[in-house]
Motif scaffolding. Structure first.
Motif, PDB file in Angstrom:
ATOM      1  N   TYR A   1       8.840  11.764   0.510  1.00 31.80           N
ATOM      2  CA  TYR A   1      10.206  12.204   0.250  1.00 31.80           C
ATOM      3  C   TYR A   1      10.975  12.372   1.556  1.00 31.80           C
ATOM      4  N   LYS A   2      10.324  12.918   2.576  1.00 34.67           N
ATOM      5  CA  LYS A   2      10.972  13.122   3.870  1.00 34.67           C
ATOM      6  C   LYS A   2      11.404  11.792   4.478  1.00 34.67           C
ATOM      7  N   ARG A   3      10.583  10.761   4.297  1.00 34.69           N
ATOM      8  CA  ARG A   3      10.928   9.445   4.842  1.00 34.69           C
ATOM      9  C   ARG A   3      11.978   8.728   3.995  1.00 34.69           C
ATOM     10  N   ALA A   4      11.966   8.981   2.697  1.00 33.79           N
ATOM     11  CA  ALA A   4      12.907   8.315   1.798  1.00 33.79           C
ATOM     12  C   ALA A   4      14.314   8.901   1.907  1.00 33.79           C
ATOM     13  N   VAL A   5      14.389  10.208   2.146  1.00 35.52           N
ATOM     14  CA  VAL A   5      15.684  10.886   2.212  1.00 35.52           C
ATOM     15  C   VAL A   5      15.872  11.394   3.633  1.00 35.52           C
ATOM     16  N   LYS A   6      16.681  10.697   4.360  1.00 39.41           N
ATOM     17  CA  LYS A   6      16.948  11.090   5.748  1.00 39.41           C
ATOM     18  C   LYS A   6      18.164  12.021   5.783  1.00 39.41           C
ATOM     19  N   GLY A   7      18.228  12.830   6.801  1.00 38.62           N
ATOM     20  CA  GLY A   7      19.403  13.669   6.976  1.00 38.62           C
ATOM     21  C   GLY A   7      19.110  15.138   6.798  1.00 38.62           C
TER      22      GLY A   7
ATOM     23  N   ASP B   1      14.471  18.231   2.537  1.00 39.02           N
ATOM     24  CA  ASP B   1      13.557  19.082   1.780  1.00 39.02           C
ATOM     25  C   ASP B   1      13.580  18.667   0.314  1.00 39.02           C
ATOM     26  N   VAL B   2      12.479  18.904  -0.360  1.00 45.10           N
ATOM     27  CA  VAL B   2      12.366  18.533  -1.769  1.00 45.10           C
ATOM     28  C   VAL B   2      13.274  19.443  -2.597  1.00 45.10           C
ATOM     29  N   PRO B   3      14.145  18.867  -3.441  1.00 39.89           N
ATOM     30  CA  PRO B   3      15.038  19.704  -4.243  1.00 39.89           C
ATOM     31  C   PRO B   3      14.315  20.344  -5.424  1.00 39.89           C
ATOM     32  N   GLY B   4      14.631  21.582  -5.676  1.00 35.59           N
ATOM     33  CA  GLY B   4      14.101  22.272  -6.843  1.00 35.59           C
ATOM     34  C   GLY B   4      15.097  22.180  -7.985  1.00 35.59           C
TER      35      GLY B   4
ATOM     36  N   GLN C   1      19.409  13.414  -8.112  1.00 36.12           N
ATOM     37  CA  GLN C   1      18.491  13.604  -6.989  1.00 36.12           C
ATOM     38  C   GLN C   1      17.251  14.383  -7.414  1.00 36.12           C
ATOM     39  N   ILE C   2      17.451  15.403  -8.221  1.00 37.68           N
ATOM     40  CA  ILE C   2      16.339  16.232  -8.679  1.00 37.68           C
ATOM     41  C   ILE C   2      15.409  15.423  -9.582  1.00 37.68           C
ATOM     42  N   LEU C   3      15.991  14.625 -10.471  1.00 40.30           N
ATOM     43  CA  LEU C   3      15.170  13.832 -11.395  1.00 40.30           C
ATOM     44  C   LEU C   3      14.405  12.728 -10.672  1.00 40.30           C
ATOM     45  N   VAL C   4      15.034  12.094  -9.690  1.00 37.93           N
ATOM     46  CA  VAL C   4      14.340  11.054  -8.920  1.00 37.93           C
ATOM     47  C   VAL C   4      13.183  11.674  -8.144  1.00 37.93           C
ATOM     48  N   ALA C   5      13.418  12.822  -7.518  1.00 34.97           N
ATOM     49  CA  ALA C   5      12.360  13.501  -6.777  1.00 34.97           C
ATOM     50  C   ALA C   5      11.205  13.877  -7.711  1.00 34.97           C
ATOM     51  N   ALA C   6      11.535  14.390  -8.894  1.00 34.82           N
ATOM     52  CA  ALA C   6      10.502  14.775  -9.857  1.00 34.82           C
ATOM     53  C   ALA C   6       9.706  13.557 -10.344  1.00 34.82           C
TER      54      ALA C   6
END
Length: 102
Positions: free
Chosen positions: A42-48, A52-55, A65-70
């Motif tokens: 996730y850290k490499r996929a989302v720069k900037g 941090d992983v969204p809750g 963003q939350i659903l893609v991370a999940a």
């Protein structure tokens, strides 16, 4: 060239009981490994700023963003868990001569 599946014989009750603590320990290790792998992916996929992983309760993130991370987390967790569970079962079979499954 394809690998063939290991022929399974029904596990004895003692094999199932002996495997239980081994399976619990490998599942815990798998969960920790999956979590670490997901955080790095996730850290490499989302720069900037928001690497941090969204809750689900964090309002600063879009629902998308939350659903893609999940979804990414679920895939990584499932693959790591299945891999570790399978490797643990094969190791148990090598040590005891019995497959721990049903």
């Amino acid at each position: 060239m394809t690998k063939t599946a290991i022929p399974e014989t029904p596990a004895s009750t003692s094999a199932k009981i002996l495997y239980r603590p081994f399976g619990i320990a490998s599942s815990m290790i798998g969960g920790l490994a999956a979590s670490a792998i997901f955080k790095q992916v996730y850290k490499r996929a989302v720069k900037g700023d928001k690497a941090d992983v969204p809750g689900p309760l964090q309002s600063e993130y879009l629902l998308r963003q939350i659903l893609v991370a999940a979804a990414i987390q679920g895939v990584i967790y499932s693959v790591v868990k299945a891999s570790i569970d399978r490797a643990g079962a094969r190791t148990f079979q090598k040590w005891t001569g019995e497959w721990p499954g049903s």
